[in-house]
Write an enzyme that holds these catalytic residues in place. Structure first.
Site, short mmCIF file in Angstrom:
data_model
loop_
_atom_site.label_atom_id
_atom_site.label_comp_id
_atom_site.label_asym_id
_atom_site.label_seq_id
_atom_site.Cartn_x
_atom_site.Cartn_y
_atom_site.Cartn_z
N SER A 96 -54.84 200.87 47.73
CA SER A 96 -54.55 202.16 47.10
C SER A 96 -54.15 203.22 48.13
CB SER A 96 -55.78 202.65 46.33
OG SER A 96 -55.55 203.93 45.81
N SER B 7 -61.11 198.76 53.26
CA SER B 7 -62.00 198.97 52.10
C SER B 7 -63.34 199.52 52.54
CB SER B 7 -62.23 197.65 51.36
OG SER B 7 -60.99 197.03 51.11
N ASP C 132 -59.10 187.37 57.25
CA ASP C 132 -58.72 187.60 58.66
C ASP C 132 -59.89 187.48 59.64
OD1 ASP C 132 -56.25 188.17 57.59
OD2 ASP C 132 -56.48 190.34 57.71
N ARG D 161 -48.81 167.34 60.44
CA ARG D 161 -48.96 166.36 61.53
C ARG D 161 -48.28 165.04 61.15
NH1 ARG D 161 -52.78 167.09 65.64
NH2 ARG D 161 -52.89 164.85 65.99
N MET E 75 -51.93 183.37 58.72
CA MET E 75 -52.21 184.80 58.53
C MET E 75 -53.26 185.30 59.52
SD MET E 75 -52.12 185.76 54.52
CE MET E 75 -50.59 186.23 53.74
N ARG F 212 -39.16 172.50 63.65
CA ARG F 212 -39.20 173.03 62.28
C ARG F 212 -40.28 174.10 62.19
NH1 ARG F 212 -35.12 170.70 62.12
NH2 ARG F 212 -34.36 169.17 60.61
O1 F6P Z 1 -55.75 191.02 55.22
C1 F6P Z 1 -55.44 189.81 54.61
C2 F6P Z 1 -53.97 189.51 54.73
O2 F6P Z 1 -53.72 188.29 54.06
C3 F6P Z 1 -53.42 189.46 56.15
O3 F6P Z 1 -53.70 188.24 56.79
C4 F6P Z 1 -51.96 189.69 55.91
O4 F6P Z 1 -51.36 190.29 57.03
C5 F6P Z 1 -51.95 190.65 54.75
O5 F6P Z 1 -53.21 190.53 54.11
C6 F6P Z 1 -50.86 190.40 53.72
O6 F6P Z 1 -50.94 191.42 52.79
P1 F6P Z 1 -50.24 191.40 51.37
O7 F6P Z 1 -50.96 190.43 50.50
O8 F6P Z 1 -50.37 192.81 50.89
O9 F6P Z 1 -48.83 190.96 51.60
#
Ligand code: F6P
Length: 321
Positions: free
Chosen positions: A74, A106, A128, A155, A170, A245
């Protein structure tokens, strides 16, 4: 005496959020509290998107990924006006305690509400694992396992074609998912936001492996790494002559049924949050240290800087060569 509490999930969803919601609701109802679910995080708070949570509201959600309360990032709530409005809505609705389930942003929001006099408790939920005050956050374990499943598949195909597969995971500015997944899948290389990427070092490893007849090579790249996948691919192709790749795992890591660790951790945290509220606590960020649940003031918790676990990085270096 608190009579009514509310809870919300906010920011990126994380597997295990539902388990935490269930634990908060069941513990609160057992203690004769009224429970309000706020949908779509702080955005839903401002829209007063509230639902009454009953025992049946949380049946059959423990094992589900995502969040039954929905979530949002938000922008409105980040403004001083939005924040004040949110606090006023909670006050008017006589919410005696708010449980916020989410990541860094949050919990910062929860801290600000607390500063405006709203009783708040924060539970760490983000894949994360970038909250330094706790050893784990809800969703992290599941996200690594999801990444490991995908890396295992890669793999197989890497070996069959004798290719280098470069895989982005991520983590925003944190390399925890990448490092844990790299160790867990036996990757040859890992690039993290916290480390200068040694791409020439990796090329040497790949060239040596080729000379030894090793066919597969997996390189895990955290999304916060300063090099893009295309840059990495270009250097690896030029310096090793291998076919390369790239794969972006993306939001696959955010969904799925939570692991046993995340289910248990989230359940413990949810019950703990309600216990704290019943004891009159406020402004606390809950987490885990050495297997025990702990809580800190938001100020202390959010001031701790997240660092890379050097011992894990050394372990990766030791085992990847
Ligand atoms: O914070 C969690 C996360 O998945 C991060 O790893 C990533 O950078 C981000 O959120 C992606 O955010 P959104 O879902 O808003 O694209």
């Amino acid at each position: 005496m608190i009579k009514k509490i509310a809870l919300l999930t906010s920011g990126g969803d994380a597997p295990g959020m539902n388990a935490a919601i269930r634990a908060v609701v069941k513990t609160a109802l057992k203690n004769d509290l009224e429970v309000i679910g706020i949908r779509r995080g702080y955005e839903g708070l401002l829209d007063q998107d509230f639902i009454e949570m009953k025992r049946g509201s949380v049946s059959d959600i423990l094992q589900r990924g995502g969040t039954m309360l929905l979530t949002a990032r938000s922008e409105r709530f980040k403004t001083p006006q939005g924040l004040a409005e949110g606090a006023e809505i909670l006050r008017k609705d006589r919410i005696g305690g708010l449980v916020v389930i989410g990541g860094n942003g949050s919990l910062c929001g929860a801290q600000k509400l607390n500063e405006l006099g709203i009783t708040t408790i924060g539970l760490p939920a983000t894949i994360d694992n970038d909250l330094a005050y706790t050893e784990a956050s809800i969703g992290f374990d599941t996200a690594i396992n999801t990444a490991l499943y995908a890396l295992g598949n890669l793999r197989d195909t890497s070996y069959s074609h004798g290719r280098v597969n470069v895989v982005q995971v991520m983590g925003r500015h944190c390399g925890d998912i990448a490092l844990h997944a790299a160790i867990g899948c036996g990757a040859e290389g890992v690039f993290l936001p916290e480390r200068e990427p040694d791409i020439m070092g990796l090329c040497n490893i790949i060239n040596k492996r080729r000379d030894l007849g090793c066919l597969l090579n997996i390189v895990v790249v955290a999304e916060g790494c300063p090099l893009s996948l295309e840059e990495i691919k270009a250097v690896l192709t030029k310096q090793t002559g291998a076919e390369v790749r790239t794969t972006v795992l993306g939001h696959i890591q955010r969904g799925g049924s939570p692991t046993s660790y995340d289910r248990l951790f989230a359940s413990r945290l949810g019950a703990y949050a309600v216990d704290l509220l019943l004891k009159g606590a406020s402004g606390r960020a809950c987490g885990i240290k050495y297997g025990r649940l702990v809580d800190f003031s938001f100020e202390d918790a959010l001031a701790i800087k997240k660092n890379l676990d050097e011992s894990l990085y050394e372990l990766f270096e030791l085992l990847s060569k």
